[in-house]
Design an enzyme around this catalytic site. Structure first.
Site, PDB file in Angstrom:
ATOM      1  N   SER A  95       0.836  -1.201   0.000  1.00  0.00           N
ATOM      2  CA  SER A  95       0.000   0.000   0.000  1.00  0.00           C
ATOM      3  C   SER A  95       0.877   1.259   0.000  1.00  0.00           C
ATOM      4  O   SER A  95       1.723   1.423  -0.872  1.00  0.00           O
ATOM      5  CB  SER A  95      -0.948  -0.052   1.205  1.00  0.00           C
ATOM      6  OG  SER A  95      -1.935   0.937   1.130  1.00  0.00           O
ATOM      7  N   ASP A 217     -10.125  -4.724  -5.232  1.00  0.00           N
ATOM      8  CA  ASP A 217      -9.556  -3.976  -4.116  1.00  0.00           C
ATOM      9  C   ASP A 217     -10.304  -2.653  -4.024  1.00  0.00           C
ATOM     10  O   ASP A 217     -10.229  -1.825  -4.928  1.00  0.00           O
ATOM     11  CB  ASP A 217      -8.055  -3.755  -4.362  1.00  0.00           C
ATOM     12  CG  ASP A 217      -7.353  -2.986  -3.249  1.00  0.00           C
ATOM     13  OD1 ASP A 217      -8.030  -2.353  -2.430  1.00  0.00           O
ATOM     14  OD2 ASP A 217      -6.109  -3.006  -3.219  1.00  0.00           O
ATOM     15  N   HIS A 246      -7.642  -5.295   0.102  1.00  0.00           N
ATOM     16  CA  HIS A 246      -6.451  -4.457   0.052  1.00  0.00           C
ATOM     17  C   HIS A 246      -5.281  -5.053   0.843  1.00  0.00           C
ATOM     18  O   HIS A 246      -4.156  -4.585   0.724  1.00  0.00           O
ATOM     19  CB  HIS A 246      -6.805  -3.062   0.609  1.00  0.00           C
ATOM     20  CG  HIS A 246      -5.757  -2.028   0.382  1.00  0.00           C
ATOM     21  ND1 HIS A 246      -5.325  -1.659  -0.878  1.00  0.00           N
ATOM     22  CD2 HIS A 246      -5.026  -1.285   1.256  1.00  0.00           C
ATOM     23  CE1 HIS A 246      -4.387  -0.722  -0.769  1.00  0.00           C
ATOM     24  NE2 HIS A 246      -4.186  -0.490   0.522  1.00  0.00           N
TER      25      HIS A 246
END
Length: 270
Positions: A95, A217, A246
């Site tokens: 991320s 996602d 995610h």
């Protein structure tokens, strides 16, 4: 123990000629890699750490000015590598840490042999020629919810981001690490992540990039992985997994761990 080591709860495991650095995303800490680490320690030296602001770090160390953009985090990564005299590493970033790795690799390309990104996005806001997945109104509502009742927001946000079964261990785990963050720090970090635009940096990346993405996602639409592939300055490869959410390394480790190992072990074919 050095200041950097203590502040970031740095752990070094395993042994091997190559070093793998595992960097977590927002709302988690180094424990998000718990399914991957046992598969690495026999082959690699593995570096785990917590980003400043994570619930496991001392909130008194969080400097709102230093972390007003992602560069502060990138300099932390470089400081960790320097403190432990790591001359080059395979950097696995989840991320926001994927983009932190991008920034760090531009500043010090000599320290990185490749980047492996999981659920990465250079920009979350849509604009006329780019689809990031969010409108400004969506983000305003998100920030307001965090301000008004952090605990309630965590309870709603975690299942949406993780996806899958509402009662899953992955959702419980993400809820726990998310709630461990101090609310004002969580809001500040969220705003910096969601309002950042790092698209202009992508052509400056000179380190090979392995882009790994879930099929579904909520935070990062599938087209973003293609955007990264098209715009990164270095050679890159995309692998879309049949996972949802995610945090696939936490929610679908049986699928994700073999994929990550393959990309860590193998370079992009020329």
């Amino acid at each position: 123990m050095g200041i950097v080591e203590e502040a970031h709860n740095v752990k070094i495991l395993g042994s091997g000629e190559q070093t793998v650095v595992l960097a977590h995303g927002f709302g988690t800490d180094q424990s998000v890699w718990k399914h991957l680490v046992p598969h690495l320690v026999d082959e690699y030296r593995v570096v785990l750490f917590d980003n400043m602001g994570a619930g496991t770090t001392n909130p008194d160390y969080f400097d709102f000015q230093r972390y007003a953009n992602l560069e502060g985090y990138a300099y932390d990564v470089i400081a960790i590598l320097e403190e432990f005299q790591i001359r080059s590493c395979i950097f696995v970033g989840h991320s926001v840490s994927a983009m932190i790795g991008v920034i760090a690799s531009i500043a010090r390309p000599d320290l990185f042999t490749k980047l492996v990104t999981v659920s990465a996005s250079p920009r979350y806001l849509n604009d006329s020629e780019y689809y990031g997945g969010f409108e400004q109104e969506d983000l305003d509502q998100l920030f307001e919810a965090v301000k008004s009742n952090y605990k309630a927001w965590c309870s709603g946000f975690a299942p949406l981001v993780v996806g899958g079964d509402m009662d899953s261990l992955a959702i419980q785990e993400f809820s726990r690490t998310l709630f461990n963050m101090r609310p004002d720090i969580a809001l500040s970090v969220l705003q910096i992540i969601f309002l950042s635009d790092l698209r202009h940096l992508l052509p400056h990346v000179s380190v090979p990039c392995h882009i790994i993405q879930s099929m579904k996602d909520l935070a990062v639409p599938l087209v973003v992985s293609e955007y990264l592939y098209q715009n990164l300055g270095a050679k890159s490869i995309v692998e879309v997994m049949s996972t949802e959410g995610h945090l696939p390394q936490l929610s679908s480790p049986d699928v994700v761990t073999p994929v990550l190992l393959r990309h860590i072990r193998n370079d992009i074919a020329v």
